[in-house]
Design a protein around this motif. Structure first.
Motif, PDB file in Angstrom:
ATOM      1  N   TYR A  48       0.829  -1.193   0.000  1.00 18.23           N
ATOM      2  CA  TYR A  48       0.000   0.000   0.000  1.00 18.23           C
ATOM      3  C   TYR A  48       0.876   1.260   0.000  1.00 18.23           C
ATOM      4  O   TYR A  48       1.396   1.681   1.038  1.00 18.23           O
ATOM      5  CB  TYR A  48      -0.933   0.033   1.212  1.00 18.23           C
ATOM      6  CG  TYR A  48      -1.848  -1.171   1.324  1.00 18.23           C
ATOM      7  CD1 TYR A  48      -2.200  -1.934   0.214  1.00 18.23           C
ATOM      8  CD2 TYR A  48      -2.370  -1.544   2.560  1.00 18.23           C
ATOM      9  CE1 TYR A  48      -3.039  -3.030   0.321  1.00 18.23           C
ATOM     10  CE2 TYR A  48      -3.220  -2.631   2.681  1.00 18.23           C
ATOM     11  CZ  TYR A  48      -3.544  -3.371   1.565  1.00 18.23           C
ATOM     12  OH  TYR A  48      -4.373  -4.465   1.683  1.00 18.23           O
ATOM     13  N   GLY A  49       1.030   1.831  -1.184  1.00 17.66           N
ATOM     14  CA  GLY A  49       1.819   3.053  -1.292  1.00 17.66           C
ATOM     15  C   GLY A  49       3.297   2.845  -1.096  1.00 17.66           C
ATOM     16  O   GLY A  49       4.005   3.759  -0.647  1.00 17.66           O
ATOM     17  N   LEU A  50       3.797   1.642  -1.429  1.00 19.05           N
ATOM     18  CA  LEU A  50       5.232   1.342  -1.280  1.00 19.05           C
ATOM     19  C   LEU A  50       5.724   1.669   0.131  1.00 19.05           C
ATOM     20  O   LEU A  50       6.760   2.302   0.333  1.00 19.05           O
ATOM     21  CB  LEU A  50       6.044   2.117  -2.333  1.00 19.05           C
ATOM     22  CG  LEU A  50       5.792   1.687  -3.787  1.00 19.05           C
ATOM     23  CD1 LEU A  50       6.426   2.676  -4.767  1.00 19.05           C
ATOM     24  CD2 LEU A  50       6.330   0.278  -4.036  1.00 19.05           C
ATOM     25  N   GLY A  51       4.948   1.225   1.101  1.00 24.45           N
ATOM     26  CA  GLY A  51       5.319   1.407   2.504  1.00 24.45           C
ATOM     27  C   GLY A  51       4.718   2.621   3.170  1.00 24.45           C
ATOM     28  O   GLY A  51       4.795   2.762   4.399  1.00 24.45           O
ATOM     29  N   LEU A  52       4.100   3.515   2.393  1.00 25.15           N
ATOM     30  CA  LEU A  52       3.560   4.740   2.968  1.00 25.15           C
ATOM     31  C   LEU A  52       2.473   4.462   3.989  1.00 25.15           C
ATOM     32  O   LEU A  52       2.424   5.085   5.060  1.00 25.15           O
ATOM     33  CB  LEU A  52       3.019   5.640   1.850  1.00 25.15           C
ATOM     34  CG  LEU A  52       2.397   6.973   2.289  1.00 25.15           C
ATOM     35  CD1 LEU A  52       3.424   7.849   2.989  1.00 25.15           C
ATOM     36  CD2 LEU A  52       1.798   7.699   1.078  1.00 25.15           C
ATOM     37  N   ALA A  53       1.570   3.527   3.699  1.00 22.15           N
ATOM     38  CA  ALA A  53       0.479   3.233   4.632  1.00 22.15           C
ATOM     39  C   ALA A  53       1.016   2.708   5.955  1.00 22.15           C
ATOM     40  O   ALA A  53       0.520   3.067   7.027  1.00 22.15           O
ATOM     41  CB  ALA A  53      -0.486   2.229   4.018  1.00 22.15           C
ATOM     42  N   GLU A  54       2.028   1.838   5.904  1.00 21.40           N
ATOM     43  CA  GLU A  54       2.618   1.334   7.147  1.00 21.40           C
ATOM     44  C   GLU A  54       3.220   2.469   7.964  1.00 21.40           C
ATOM     45  O   GLU A  54       3.037   2.532   9.192  1.00 21.40           O
ATOM     46  CB  GLU A  54       3.683   0.286   6.834  1.00 21.40           C
ATOM     47  CG  GLU A  54       3.106  -1.045   6.367  1.00 21.40           C
ATOM     48  CD  GLU A  54       4.178  -2.112   6.192  1.00 21.40           C
ATOM     49  OE1 GLU A  54       3.913  -3.267   6.559  1.00 21.40           O
ATOM     50  OE2 GLU A  54       5.278  -1.790   5.679  1.00 21.40           O
ATOM     51  N   ARG A  55       3.955   3.351   7.312  1.00 22.12           N
ATOM     52  CA  ARG A  55       4.571   4.460   8.057  1.00 22.12           C
ATOM     53  C   ARG A  55       3.513   5.349   8.685  1.00 22.12           C
ATOM     54  O   ARG A  55       3.634   5.753   9.847  1.00 22.12           O
ATOM     55  CB  ARG A  55       5.479   5.272   7.129  1.00 22.12           C
ATOM     56  CG  ARG A  55       6.746   4.542   6.715  1.00 22.12           C
ATOM     57  CD  ARG A  55       7.761   5.485   6.085  1.00 22.12           C
ATOM     58  NE  ARG A  55       7.273   6.070   4.835  1.00 22.12           N
ATOM     59  CZ  ARG A  55       7.409   5.507   3.649  1.00 22.12           C
ATOM     60  NH1 ARG A  55       8.014   4.321   3.552  1.00 22.12           N
ATOM     61  NH2 ARG A  55       6.955   6.101   2.567  1.00 22.12           N
ATOM     62  N   ARG A  56       2.474   5.655   7.929  1.00 24.67           N
ATOM     63  CA  ARG A  56       1.432   6.533   8.460  1.00 24.67           C
ATOM     64  C   ARG A  56       0.654   5.870   9.588  1.00 24.67           C
ATOM     65  O   ARG A  56       0.342   6.512  10.603  1.00 24.67           O
ATOM     66  CB  ARG A  56       0.476   6.934   7.328  1.00 24.67           C
ATOM     67  CG  ARG A  56       1.078   7.959   6.383  1.00 24.67           C
ATOM     68  CD  ARG A  56       0.179   8.266   5.196  1.00 24.67           C
ATOM     69  NE  ARG A  56       0.555   9.518   4.558  1.00 24.67           N
ATOM     70  CZ  ARG A  56      -0.003   9.995   3.447  1.00 24.67           C
ATOM     71  NH1 ARG A  56      -0.970   9.307   2.848  1.00 24.67           N
ATOM     72  NH2 ARG A  56       0.387  11.149   2.947  1.00 24.67           N
ATOM     73  N   LEU A  57       0.337   4.598   9.441  1.00 21.96           N
ATOM     74  CA  LEU A  57      -0.407   3.902  10.480  1.00 21.96           C
ATOM     75  C   LEU A  57       0.426   3.786  11.748  1.00 21.96           C
ATOM     76  O   LEU A  57      -0.071   4.030  12.856  1.00 21.96           O
ATOM     77  CB  LEU A  57      -0.824   2.516   9.988  1.00 21.96           C
ATOM     78  CG  LEU A  57      -1.612   1.669  10.980  1.00 21.96           C
ATOM     79  CD1 LEU A  57      -2.923   2.342  11.363  1.00 21.96           C
ATOM     80  CD2 LEU A  57      -1.881   0.274  10.400  1.00 21.96           C
ATOM     81  N   GLY A  58       1.695   3.414  11.594  1.00 22.77           N
ATOM     82  CA  GLY A  58       2.560   3.293  12.763  1.00 22.77           C
ATOM     83  C   GLY A  58       2.696   4.600  13.518  1.00 22.77           C
ATOM     84  O   GLY A  58       2.651   4.633  14.762  1.00 22.77           O
TER      85      GLY A  58
END
Length: 319
Positions: A48-58
């Protein structure tokens, strides 16, 4: 039935800028709104977004009590630097393609992917890890990735394992041939279509495998009460007959004082194998609308009329 809101999960592909950009502020507001509304299940993925979603969620969860939420991510696509990536992401996310996805369901790939996800999330653990879209990688997924996840579960590194797909047939193989705890089924058990009903859901119930239903709007077709001519279905423009069917369902919903999206959100809870639903949101308003829809049970006469109109088969369980 348990409180449906407590079984609602926030999907984060929109926070990875799926199709259109979401600002950092908007992304944080979505997670905050979900938390304030009582949502405690959060699903993400490197894809999801080349890692963007993980960074934002975290970032949005890092100051929340860790034992109060369930976080899932996925493995199967490693993100690697792409020095030639100057254009847009080819997978439809509005992000620069400075990274590229490489399919990897090897044991080493699973461990590397999870380590990278934890780094992006900025958290010490994830609760559930799914194999992500292993459609063309069965042998490696079942022979290497799933045993690696099982080992990480036995070591206590992760709490539970599973697979997430847009088809039920291979998920059924995972249920039969591996030791999964969860399956994430997207789009194949919805108000519009139920191909997973006859074989797959009874199998999961028999084996004690929890099903989380995703893709409940069939990629957009069921997301609005007024179904537009250009609505999407399975990520393509919906055929006219499918749009017509969705509009007929919407008309029944209106006659019973509810909406097409509300009925779509409630529908999967009719089956005992479905223990939760995951739905994405790109605005606070969408989060609140989903929570509100699941706060009020729908009238039994709605489901009866859908059956009478031939829009729902007689044998399909309803909430």
């Amino acid at each position: 039935m348990a409180d449906a809101v407590s079984r609602l999960g926030l999907g984060t592909s929109p926070l990875g800028n799926l199709y259109t950009e979401v600002t950092e502020h908007e992304a944080r507001a979505v997670v905050d709104a979900a938390w304030e509304a009582g949502v405690r299940i959060f699903d993400t993925a490197p894809h999801y977004g080349l890692g963007l979603a993980e960074r934002r969620l975290g970032a949005a969860l890092k100051d929340r009590p860790r034992d109060e939420f369930v976080l899932s991510t996925k493995v199967g696509r490693l993100l690697v630097p792409d020095p030639d990536g100057a254009g847009p992401d080819p997978e439809g996310f509005a992000v620069p393609a400075t990274l590229r996805r490489e399919w990897d369901f090897s044991a080493d790939g699973v461990r590397r992917s999870l380590e990278s996800s934890l780094d992006r999330l900025g958290l010490d653990r994830v609760d559930v890890v799914y194999l992500h879209d292993p459609d063309d990688h069965w042998d490696q997924a079942v022979g290497e990735a799933m045993p690696a996840l099982a080992e990480l579960r036995e070591q206590g590194v992760i709490g539970a394992i599973g697979a997430g797909m847009n088809q039920w047939q291979m998920l059924a193989r995972f249920v039969r041939e591996s030791d999964v705890d969860f399956v994430l089924l997207a789009g194949r058990y919805t108000l519009l279509e139920q191909p997973a009903l006859a074989e797959f859901l009874p199998l999961c119930a028999e084996r004690g495998v929890d099903v989380l239903a995703a893709g409940l709007f069939n990629s957009g077709l069921l997301a609005r009460q007024d179904v537009p001519d250009d609505a999407t279905y399975d990520y393509r423009t919906a055929p006219a007959d499918v749009v017509g069917r969705a509009r007929r369902i919407a008309a029944v919903c209106a006659r019973h004082g509810t909406t097409l999206p509300a009925a779509a959100l409630w529908f999967p809870f009719g089956h005992p194998a479905v223990t939760g639903v995951v739905i994405g949101a790109r605005t606070q308003a969408e989060v609140r609308a989903n929570v509100e829809a699941l706060s009020v049970p729908l009238p039994p006469k709605l489901w009866a009329e859908l059956r009478d109109e031939g829009l729902l088969d007689a044998g399909v369980p309803v909430p």
